[in-house]
Write a protein that holds these residues in place. Structure first.
Motif, PDB file in Angstrom:
ATOM      1  N   GLY B 320      57.978  19.059  70.080  1.00  0.00           N
ATOM      2  CA  GLY B 320      57.004  17.963  70.129  1.00  0.00           C
ATOM      3  C   GLY B 320      55.614  18.515  70.353  1.00  0.00           C
ATOM      4  N   HIS B 321      54.806  17.752  71.043  1.00  0.00           N
ATOM      5  CA  HIS B 321      53.424  18.178  71.255  1.00  0.00           C
ATOM      6  C   HIS B 321      53.378  19.441  72.095  1.00  0.00           C
ATOM      7  CE1 HIS B 321      52.197  14.473  69.454  1.00  0.00           C
ATOM      8  NE2 HIS B 321      52.944  13.794  70.310  1.00  0.00           N
ATOM      9  N   PHE B 323      52.517  22.049  74.772  1.00  0.00           N
ATOM     10  CA  PHE B 323      52.063  22.042  76.170  1.00  0.00           C
ATOM     11  C   PHE B 323      52.354  23.411  76.742  1.00  0.00           C
ATOM     12  CE2 PHE B 323      56.015  22.077  78.618  1.00  0.00           C
ATOM     13  CZ  PHE B 323      56.952  21.724  77.654  1.00  0.00           C
ATOM     14  N   TYR B 336      47.733  20.357  77.257  1.00  0.00           N
ATOM     15  CA  TYR B 336      48.529  19.424  76.458  1.00  0.00           C
ATOM     16  C   TYR B 336      47.820  19.220  75.133  1.00  0.00           C
ATOM     17  CZ  TYR B 336      50.537  18.525  81.035  1.00  0.00           C
ATOM     18  OH  TYR B 336      51.138  18.691  82.260  1.00  0.00           O
ATOM     19  N   ARG B 385      49.595  14.617  84.235  1.00  0.00           N
ATOM     20  CA  ARG B 385      50.945  14.097  84.025  1.00  0.00           C
ATOM     21  C   ARG B 385      51.370  14.316  82.575  1.00  0.00           C
ATOM     22  NH1 ARG B 385      53.784  10.169  87.340  1.00  0.00           N
ATOM     23  NH2 ARG B 385      51.975   9.936  88.683  1.00  0.00           N
ATOM     24  N   HIS B 386      52.432  15.082  82.404  1.00  0.00           N
ATOM     25  CA  HIS B 386      52.910  15.449  81.074  1.00  0.00           C
ATOM     26  C   HIS B 386      53.236  14.224  80.217  1.00  0.00           C
ATOM     27  CE1 HIS B 386      55.830  18.286  78.688  1.00  0.00           C
ATOM     28  NE2 HIS B 386      55.015  17.641  77.915  1.00  0.00           N
ATOM     29  N   GLU B 387      54.025  13.312  80.775  1.00  0.00           N
ATOM     30  CA  GLU B 387      54.470  12.145  79.992  1.00  0.00           C
ATOM     31  C   GLU B 387      53.285  11.371  79.422  1.00  0.00           C
ATOM     32  OE1 GLU B 387      55.884  12.809  82.922  1.00  0.00           O
ATOM     33  OE2 GLU B 387      58.063  12.489  82.808  1.00  0.00           O
ATOM     34  N   ASP B 390      51.678  13.246  76.552  1.00  0.00           N
ATOM     35  CA  ASP B 390      52.612  13.266  75.437  1.00  0.00           C
ATOM     36  C   ASP B 390      52.539  11.933  74.676  1.00  0.00           C
ATOM     37  OD1 ASP B 390      54.574  15.278  74.545  1.00  0.00           O
ATOM     38  OD2 ASP B 390      55.944  13.555  74.611  1.00  0.00           O
TER      39      ASP B 390
END
Lengths: 540, 448
Positions: B320-321, B323, B336, B385-387, B390
């Motif tokens: 996915g993206h 990071f 990110y 925050r990663h989420e 994303d």
């Protein structure tokens, strides 16, 4: 800087040596009038005790505390043995009347506690007569030395940031020989404090003036302990402030536990005594405060009028309302890491040892069995105590309430909470008591696990499984096991100290009070892979 | 039930093994010459620094493997015999397989410097490197100075390690600013300063010419290419990147480039042989990624993906993206999406940058000049925050949107000072916008 540190260490060790040495100083003996007053105060009916004590301790000999203690205990035993023999004799003669009369002559109480009381009245010498100087050479040097050792770290530790350099290379923090010596010292200290208070009566003299100025009474062993506790916490809090000076959560938390210890656990109760009120620590919640529902406490509170009643109500409300509501919003950390005295010592004195707590699956299993057993024990005991209180009977189902209380007090209150709980810091980590023994922690834990907004959030897929979090978890939680799966950490034992988040080199962990929904989030596939993959997983 | 053999017990191989076990009953054997049990390579530095013991770097207790029926075999593979489906070990043993996963990771680059194999030279990748370091640099009496060659993530970690034992360090970096091929100039400059503050002798635009030996074949000094200066030292850390560790595959018939060539399903040219992690090389790059990504996270993802394929759910590797994260001494770094350095900047890419006046904190947000689409963010000293990122990247949010809701993305511990207001104010000022910062909302964060 290094020189200051080394000088500090020497000064501290000197203070410690004087402190230990103090035990062996001074002489103990009473004059006849002093003894007479004592016996009168105590209201002893035994005719033998007076003679025996006179023979033993009314003397010109310079008895040291150990001789004094053994003589006093001998005197009591001789007296009690005499009446025991009479009881046995009348018993065999079936002379019930005479037998019954003998019981009033027996003297009850723990021998070393009685010996302590007598010693406290009779000591002369270094600690008793030069309290100011003696205090300076023990407490004073200890405090100055410790601070000289700690404060240079502002510079020596370098830039603010996590500096755990060398922790596993040091004999202090890696269960090396210094760690073992500290362990022996602490265990010995607690054994003396709980079971041989008379041996440390000289230490008690050191804090007499402080006790008198606070409560108006001379100091006892528990005042000494309270004072020492606050002193150690304050000095070690300075260390926390320096080590974690980049981390506001740690600074506030340390300040909070320090405040609650000094004000709530130490000053307020002592000042209450000055106003002829019951000694009470307003933050000490049942069942950690296991004797709250004991008969003597209830009676004392009820006898203290409106204020006693207020304490009674507050104690109950604290346990059944404040605790669960606060845990719901903030997790058990509000208590264990921000308020509790046991937690306070663990987080200050114990911080250098946090990495020694075991993270194995086995210890987790043991932990759950033991801590919940203690909770059951304390609840059953309290049931007994209340039953006894209301029915005025002394036993339930043929078991004496007093016996149960004594067993709990000895095994859990003294051995577990004291000797093991703190003594084992250097070997088993700093939260042995909180993790394995504290019934309040077990209760808070239930709420935290099943009905709370608190969790440690894992930051998506950023964990690199390095293991710093698990290593530095004082509660022995394998934080990494969750973090590397991308799961939030929701565990009953977590006290929310926040160190896992602090030591994480990748910013993966955050203590949060979020919505309950989605708090527990088992993940199949970690964030980072494309969403298609998750769809596939879900279809399976 | 097939026999799956995995060469390499790093994060890729072990993740594959764990997920294969989760989803199947295959027989699994992990082969490694480095250590018996899996450990977290990224944590090796903390063992030397005394933050942890080696056992703490092992995410699973030693009973885990037997309980999960994952056999561990210690041994060094000399050759892969693809016809007989068999591994030949250097000690003469053999092991047959039905499917083979190559997850052998990397080894440190050496660029043919004279003296690069002398005693006292080391990379910082394998457990054996750590053992060498303990031997040659246990303290600053044995090691009066160390020289580190190569200005990347491993180099700065090695410098931090040595400094934790008060060993003087000279750090040779080819670029004119630390890691500026990856980091924007603002960040790179901040790290330069931070390195110097830690009493590391940082030499920028400096190359190694040769390593000189004493009479016992041990490192004595190094010579700098540009100035000819000789720096006496006892240890030389060679940390100028890594290459796939695939020498033993040269005669196997498996197609190799710089790494093991794989398709999107992580399959090599030979059926039933796969490669994952640092040693796998994609035929064509995925998106803006490199063909070989020696990154911990991608290794883990490849392991998860391949396990699906092996368990009958044929799955392409589609990361996915982007990071990543790292830590430069005391400064945490997270990224990110894509933020390219000035050197690698795309034509449409613009920066918005903010830096704290005194603390080591800064961010760079990269966005499309024309469409204002948010492309990526670098943060230093601020956790994110990663989420949330994303999601924003997936939804192609604009840079204005990101700034407006920046509070949702903060992941710093409680009570930490927040800087969103200053950041948004600076953006407004530079871009003549009037973005109002929204308060953090759990609802938005969790509507993912």
């Amino acid at each position: 800087m290094k020189l200051i540190k080394q000088t500090g260490l020497i000064t501290f060790l000197l203070g410690l040596t004087f402190f230990i040495g103090t035990i062996f100083t001074g002489s103990f003996n009473l004059t006849q009038p002093e003894l007479d007053t004592f016996i009168k105060e105590k209201g002893y009916k035994s005719e033998i005790i007076k003679d025996e004590l006179s023979k033993a301790i009314v003397t010109d000999e310079a008895l040291n505390i150990f001789q004094f203690s053994s003589r006093v205990i001998n005197a009591y035993e001789t007296s009690n043995n005499h009446y025991d023999a009479l009881i046995a004799k009348y018993d065999s003669e079936k002379n019930w009347d005479a037998k019954g009369k003998q019981f009033q002559y027996k003297i009850s109480g723990k021998p070393h506690s009685i010996s302590f009381e007598l010693a406290k009245k009779s000591g002369k010498g270094f600690a008793a007569d030069n309290t100011g100087w003696a205090w300076f050479l023990t407490f004073g040097l200890g405090i100055i030395g410790a601070l000289m050792f700690i404060v240079p770290d502002i510079i020596l530790l370098g830039k603010p940031g996590i500096k755990n350099d060398g922790i596993f290379l040091s004999a202090v923090t890696n269960r090396g020989w210094i760690g073992w010596f500290t362990f022996i010292f602490l265990v010995t200290f607690y054994i003396l404090l709980y079971f041989y208070p008379d041996f440390i009566v000289n230490w008690v003299y050191l804090v007499d003036p402080i006790s008198k100025s606070l409560s108006g009474n001379p100091s006892g062993q528990w005042f000494l302990y309270g004072f020492l506790y606050c002193t150690v916490m304050t000095v070690m809090a300075v260390r926390m402030y320096i080590k974690y000076r980049h981390n506001k959560y740690q600074i506030l938390r340390t300040t909070s536990v320090l405040f609650f210890q000094i004000v709530f656990a130490f000053l307020i109760p002592e000042i209450l005594v000055r106003f002829q009120m019951p000694w009470y620590d307003f933050k000490n919640a049942f069942p950690l405060d296991y004797d709250f529902f004991f008969r003597w406490n209830l009676e004392e509170l009820l006898a203290s009028g409106a204020f006693g009643l207020f304490i009674l109500v507050w104690g109950v409300v604290l346990t059944i309302v404040v605790v669960p509501v606060m845990v719901y919003f903030f997790g058990k950390r509000w208590y264990c890491s921000w308020v509790c005295g046991c937690g306070g010592l663990a987080e200050t004195l114990g911080d250098p040892y946090r990495q020694n707590s075991s993270k194995t699956l086995l210890s987790w299993r043991v932990e759950r069995i033991v801590i919940h057993s203690v909770l059951v024990f304390v609840l059953v005991m309290t049931g007994f105590a209340l039953y006894t209180f209301f029915t005025q009977e002394s036993q339930v189902l043929g078991i004496k309430t007093q016996t149960i209380q004594d067993i709990y007090g000895f095994l859990i209150g003294a051995i577990f909470a004291g000797v093991i709980g703190t003594g084992f810091y250097p070997i088993f980590g700093n939260r042995v008591w909180c993790r394995f023994g504290c019934p309040l922690a077990a209760y808070l834990g239930f709420v935290q696990r099943f009905k709370s907004r608190f969790r440690i959030t894992t930051n998506g897929g950023q964990c690199i499984s390095c293991g710093n979090c698990s290593t530095y978890c004082e509660q022995g939680i394998d934080v990494r096991a969750y973090a590397q799966k991308g799961e939030n950490i929701v565990r009953s034992s977590c006290v929310g100290c926040g160190i896992c988040s602090a030591v994480c080199p990748r910013g993966v962990l955050k203590l949060e009070n979020g919505p309950e929904e989605g708090r527990i989030n088992p993940t199949e596939i970690l964030l980072g892979n494309d969403v298609d993959l998750m769809d596939l997983m879900n279809k399976k | 039930m097939e026999h799956i053999v995995i060469i390499g017990n790093g994060i890729s191989g072990v993740t594959a093994a764990r997920h294969i076990r989760k989803n199947s009953d295959h027989k699994i054997t992990i082969v490694s010459a480095e250590t018996k049990y899996f450990f977290s390579r990224t944590a090796l530095m903390y063992v030397y620094m005394g933050h942890m013991k080696f056992e703490h770097t092992q995410p699973y207790e030693n009973w885990f493997w037997e309980k999960n029926r994952i056999s561990l075999k210690e041994g060094f593979v000399a050759k892969v015999n693809t016809d007989k489906k068999q591994l030949d070990f250097t000690n003469g043993e053999t092991l047959s397989f039905d499917r083979l996963i190559i997850a052998t990771g990397s080894k440190s680059n050496k660029f043919g410097w004279p003296g690069q194999d002398l005693e006292g030279t080391l990379g910082m990748y394998h457990k054996q490197d750590l053992e060498k370091l303990e031997k040659y640099a246990p303290d600053n009496k044995t090691c009066n100075r160390a020289v580190i060659v190569g200005g990347g993530l491993i180099g700065i970690e090695l410098a931090e390690m040595l400094r934790s034992r008060k060993i003087p360090v000279t750090f040779l970096v080819r670029e004119d600013s630390f890691w500026n091929g990856v980091l924007p100039a603002q960040e790179s400059a901040m790290i330069n300063e931070h390195i110097k503050e830690h009493h590391i002798d940082l030499r920028l635009s400096t190359n190694l010419k040769e390593i000189k030996s004493d009479e016992n074949g041990r490192v004595k000094s190094i010579i700098i290419e540009e100035t000819g200066e000789e720096i006496p030292c006892n240890v030389v850390g060679l940390t100028a990147g890594v290459t796939p560790n695939i020498d033993f595959l040269k005669e196997s018939g498996i197609k190799l480039g710089r790494g093991v060539k794989v398709n999107r399903f992580l399959e090599t040219n030979i059926p039933n042989i796969y490669a994952i992690g640092d040693c796998a090389e994609q035929h064509e790059a995925i998106g803006q990624r490199r063909n070989i990504e020696a990154v911990w996270y991608t290794g883990r993802m490849m392991g998860e993906t391949l396990a699906q394929t092996i368990c009958g759910n044929k799955t392409a590797y589609k990361p996915g993206h982007w990071f990543n994260s790292a830590k430069f001494l005391d400064i945490e770094y997270q990224t990110y999406g894509w933020v390219f350095s000035e050197r690698g900047k795309q034509e449409n890419e613009a920066y918005f940058q903010w830096q704290h006046p005194t603390d080591n904190k800064c961010i760079t947000i990269s966005f499309d000049k024309n469409t204002k689409k948010f492309l990526g963010i670098n943060t230093f000293g601020i956790r994110m925050r990663h989420e949330v990122f994303d999601k924003w990247l997936t939804e192609n949010k604009s840079v204005e949107y990101v700034l407006e809701f920046l509070a949702d993305a903060n992941f710093d511990p409680e009570f930490f000072k927040l800087h969103e207001a200053e950041i948004v104010a600076k953006f407004n000022q530079e871009n003549n916008t009037n973005i109002q910062l929204k308060k953090k909302s759990w609802k938005r964060i969790f509507s993912i």
